[in-house]
Design a protein around this motif. Structure first.
Motif, PDB file in Angstrom:
ATOM      1  N   THR A  57       0.819  -1.214   0.000  1.00 53.40           N
ATOM      2  CA  THR A  57       0.000   0.000   0.000  1.00 53.40           C
ATOM      3  C   THR A  57       0.855   1.268   0.000  1.00 53.40           C
ATOM      4  OG1 THR A  57      -0.210   0.013   2.411  1.00 53.40           O
ATOM      5  CG2 THR A  57      -1.946  -1.122   1.154  1.00 53.40           C
ATOM      6  N   ALA A  58       2.110   1.152   0.388  1.00 55.37           N
ATOM      7  CA  ALA A  58       2.984   2.325   0.408  1.00 55.37           C
ATOM      8  C   ALA A  58       3.126   2.921  -0.985  1.00 55.37           C
ATOM      9  CB  ALA A  58       4.355   1.966   0.979  1.00 55.37           C
ATOM     10  N   LEU A  59       3.223   2.078  -1.989  1.00 50.69           N
ATOM     11  CA  LEU A  59       3.412   2.568  -3.352  1.00 50.69           C
ATOM     12  C   LEU A  59       2.190   3.340  -3.845  1.00 50.69           C
ATOM     13  CD1 LEU A  59       5.462   2.685  -5.629  1.00 50.69           C
ATOM     14  CD2 LEU A  59       4.565   0.514  -6.473  1.00 50.69           C
ATOM     15  N   VAL A  60       1.020   3.041  -3.292  1.00 49.40           N
ATOM     16  CA  VAL A  60      -0.191   3.765  -3.663  1.00 49.40           C
ATOM     17  C   VAL A  60      -0.242   5.120  -2.928  1.00 49.40           C
ATOM     18  CG1 VAL A  60      -2.724   3.663  -3.793  1.00 49.40           C
ATOM     19  CG2 VAL A  60      -1.370   1.583  -4.097  1.00 49.40           C
ATOM     20  N   GLY A  61       0.472   5.231  -1.799  1.00 49.82           N
ATOM     21  CA  GLY A  61       0.562   6.539  -1.151  1.00 49.82           C
ATOM     22  C   GLY A  61       0.394   6.592   0.350  1.00 49.82           C
ATOM     23  N   LEU A  62       0.057   5.467   0.998  1.00 49.51           N
ATOM     24  CA  LEU A  62      -0.094   5.462   2.451  1.00 49.51           C
ATOM     25  C   LEU A  62       0.277   4.075   2.960  1.00 49.51           C
ATOM     26  CD1 LEU A  62      -1.069   7.157   4.910  1.00 49.51           C
ATOM     27  CD2 LEU A  62      -3.329   6.138   4.563  1.00 49.51           C
ATOM     28  N   PRO A  63       1.422   3.944   3.664  1.00 51.81           N
ATOM     29  CA  PRO A  63       1.865   2.621   4.122  1.00 51.81           C
ATOM     30  C   PRO A  63       1.001   2.103   5.274  1.00 51.81           C
ATOM     31  CG  PRO A  63       3.377   4.318   4.891  1.00 51.81           C
ATOM     32  CD  PRO A  63       2.352   4.999   4.029  1.00 51.81           C
ATOM     33  N   LEU A  64      -0.008   1.304   4.937  1.00 52.13           N
ATOM     34  CA  LEU A  64      -0.980   0.866   5.934  1.00 52.13           C
ATOM     35  C   LEU A  64      -0.410  -0.082   6.979  1.00 52.13           C
ATOM     36  CD1 LEU A  64      -4.300   0.361   3.940  1.00 52.13           C
ATOM     37  CD2 LEU A  64      -3.597   2.284   5.376  1.00 52.13           C
ATOM     38  N   ILE A  65       0.557  -0.899   6.626  1.00 52.35           N
ATOM     39  CA  ILE A  65       1.148  -1.790   7.628  1.00 52.35           C
ATOM     40  C   ILE A  65       1.812  -0.957   8.719  1.00 52.35           C
ATOM     41  CG2 ILE A  65       2.932  -3.532   8.045  1.00 52.35           C
ATOM     42  CD1 ILE A  65       2.289  -4.645   5.222  1.00 52.35           C
ATOM     43  N   ALA A  66       2.617   0.015   8.310  1.00 55.04           N
ATOM     44  CA  ALA A  66       3.262   0.895   9.293  1.00 55.04           C
ATOM     45  C   ALA A  66       2.235   1.733  10.039  1.00 55.04           C
ATOM     46  CB  ALA A  66       4.281   1.804   8.595  1.00 55.04           C
ATOM     47  N   LEU A  67       1.266   2.292   9.311  1.00 53.54           N
ATOM     48  CA  LEU A  67       0.256   3.133   9.955  1.00 53.54           C
ATOM     49  C   LEU A  67      -0.566   2.341  10.964  1.00 53.54           C
ATOM     50  CD1 LEU A  67      -1.230   5.774  10.353  1.00 53.54           C
ATOM     51  CD2 LEU A  67      -2.644   5.194   8.349  1.00 53.54           C
ATOM     52  N   ALA A  68      -0.945   1.104  10.638  1.00 52.94           N
ATOM     53  CA  ALA A  68      -1.704   0.290  11.592  1.00 52.94           C
ATOM     54  C   ALA A  68      -0.907   0.103  12.876  1.00 52.94           C
ATOM     55  CB  ALA A  68      -2.066  -1.060  10.968  1.00 52.94           C
ATOM     56  N   GLY A  69       0.397  -0.113  12.762  1.00 53.40           N
ATOM     57  CA  GLY A  69       1.243  -0.233  13.951  1.00 53.40           C
ATOM     58  C   GLY A  69       1.281   1.060  14.752  1.00 53.40           C
ATOM     59  N   LEU A  70       1.402   2.189  14.060  1.00 55.06           N
ATOM     60  CA  LEU A  70       1.408   3.490  14.756  1.00 55.06           C
ATOM     61  C   LEU A  70       0.071   3.731  15.461  1.00 55.06           C
ATOM     62  CD1 LEU A  70       3.131   5.761  12.055  1.00 55.06           C
ATOM     63  CD2 LEU A  70       4.216   4.562  13.986  1.00 55.06           C
ATOM     64  N   LEU A  71      -1.015   3.401  14.780  1.00 53.57           N
ATOM     65  CA  LEU A  71      -2.335   3.589  15.394  1.00 53.57           C
ATOM     66  C   LEU A  71      -2.521   2.710  16.622  1.00 53.57           C
ATOM     67  CD1 LEU A  71      -4.444   3.895  12.124  1.00 53.57           C
ATOM     68  CD2 LEU A  71      -4.163   5.693  13.869  1.00 53.57           C
ATOM     69  N   ARG A  72      -2.008   1.467  16.566  1.00 55.53           N
ATOM     70  CA  ARG A  72      -2.087   0.599  17.762  1.00 55.53           C
ATOM     71  C   ARG A  72      -1.293   1.220  18.913  1.00 55.53           C
ATOM     72  NH1 ARG A  72      -2.092  -3.420  13.771  1.00 55.53           N
ATOM     73  NH2 ARG A  72       0.164  -3.666  13.825  1.00 55.53           N
ATOM     74  N   GLN A  73      -0.117   1.774  18.608  1.00 52.44           N
ATOM     75  CA  GLN A  73       0.679   2.450  19.640  1.00 52.44           C
ATOM     76  C   GLN A  73      -0.086   3.621  20.254  1.00 52.44           C
ATOM     77  OE1 GLN A  73       4.826   3.409  18.727  1.00 52.44           O
ATOM     78  NE2 GLN A  73       4.719   1.920  17.058  1.00 52.44           N
ATOM     79  N   ALA A  74      -0.919   4.269  19.430  1.00 46.71           N
ATOM     80  CA  ALA A  74      -1.702   5.417  19.887  1.00 46.71           C
ATOM     81  C   ALA A  74      -2.977   5.003  20.618  1.00 46.71           C
ATOM     82  CB  ALA A  74      -2.040   6.318  18.697  1.00 46.71           C
ATOM     83  N   GLY A  75      -3.247   3.703  20.691  1.00 50.07           N
ATOM     84  CA  GLY A  75      -4.400   3.225  21.435  1.00 50.07           C
ATOM     85  C   GLY A  75      -5.586   2.776  20.600  1.00 50.07           C
ATOM     86  N   TYR A  76      -5.478   2.815  19.301  1.00 48.44           N
ATOM     87  CA  TYR A  76      -6.572   2.360  18.445  1.00 48.44           C
ATOM     88  C   TYR A  76      -6.584   0.834  18.375  1.00 48.44           C
ATOM     89  CZ  TYR A  76      -7.530   7.070  16.763  1.00 48.44           C
ATOM     90  OH  TYR A  76      -7.884   8.380  16.688  1.00 48.44           O
ATOM     91  N   ALA A  77      -7.768   0.277  18.266  1.00 45.45           N
ATOM     92  CA  ALA A  77      -7.933  -1.169  18.075  1.00 45.45           C
ATOM     93  C   ALA A  77      -7.960  -1.435  16.570  1.00 45.45           C
ATOM     94  CB  ALA A  77      -9.212  -1.659  18.721  1.00 45.45           C
ATOM     95  N   VAL A  78      -6.830  -1.902  16.048  1.00 42.38           N
ATOM     96  CA  VAL A  78      -6.715  -2.185  14.614  1.00 42.38           C
ATOM     97  C   VAL A  78      -6.261  -3.622  14.477  1.00 42.38           C
ATOM     98  CG1 VAL A  78      -5.599  -1.557  12.447  1.00 42.38           C
ATOM     99  CG2 VAL A  78      -6.026   0.210  14.169  1.00 42.38           C
TER     100      VAL A  78
END
Length: 188
Positions: free
Chosen positions: A166-187
């Motif tokens: 997904t990074a090549l499309v413009g938003l690295p979702l694997i990395a973002l999901a990890g960041l969101l979990r660190q921020a307290g989101y349930a992903v």
């Protein structure tokens, strides 16, 4: 509240995959590269600047900023903006390997989480007529590197080497999901 600091339809569609409620906001950031700035430095700076700009207007919200640039031998290739520039970019990349740097920054107040993905795309040798047919068919004028890998652009490549497609499309979702979990989101 979660806000995507972008008006990109590609990033919005990608973020929707995580099934989290979010809003979008225009970051109003000058995306001009600084003198001597590498493509990797540029995307990190712009992802942070976009998140910062929107976070300043929405205290308490988590804000996602992201940016992407193509790196052809250290030269930044951004969005072509029109047909002639797209033709030139693809002609320059034909038969070569190009790195695409995609940064994401998650910010709320003084709390910042960030990640960068580097994807290597190996373009096959491209004839001028092929490039013209592709550009006329898909009109990728708003895409860094002048192609849409999620569409017909996939036919331009020999290979894509990545940790996050997904990074090549413009938003690295694997990395973002990890960041969101660190921020307290349930992903997920």
């Amino acid at each position: 509240m979660l806000i995507l600091a972008s008006t990109s339809p590609y990033r919005r569609e990608l973020l929707q995959r995580l099934r989290l409620p979010f809003e979008t906001a225009r970051p109003e950031v000058d995306e001009t590269p600084l003198r001597g700035e590498s493509p990797g430095q540029l995307v990190r700076r712009l992802a942070r600047a976009k998140a910062d700009a929107v976070a300043a207007r929405h205290p308490g919200a988590w804000v996602i900023g992201s940016d992407q640039a193509a790196d052809l031998d250290g030269r930044i290739l951004g969005k072509p903006g029109g047909r002639e520039a797209a033709l030139a970019q693809l002609a320059a990349m034909g038969g070569r390997s190009v790195q695409f740097h995609t940064a994401v920054c998650l910010r709320r107040g003084d709390h910042e989480l960030a990640a960068v993905d580097t994807t290597r795309v190996r373009f096959r040798a491209l004839a001028a007529a092929e490039i013209e047919r592709y550009v006329d068919a898909e009109q990728p004028f708003d895409c860094a590197g002048s192609f849409k890998c999620e569409g017909l652009g996939i036919a331009l490549f020999e290979a894509i080497e990545t940790h996050d497609p997904t990074a090549l499309v413009g938003l690295p979702l694997i990395a973002l999901a990890g960041l969101l979990r660190q921020a307290g989101y349930a992903v997920p």
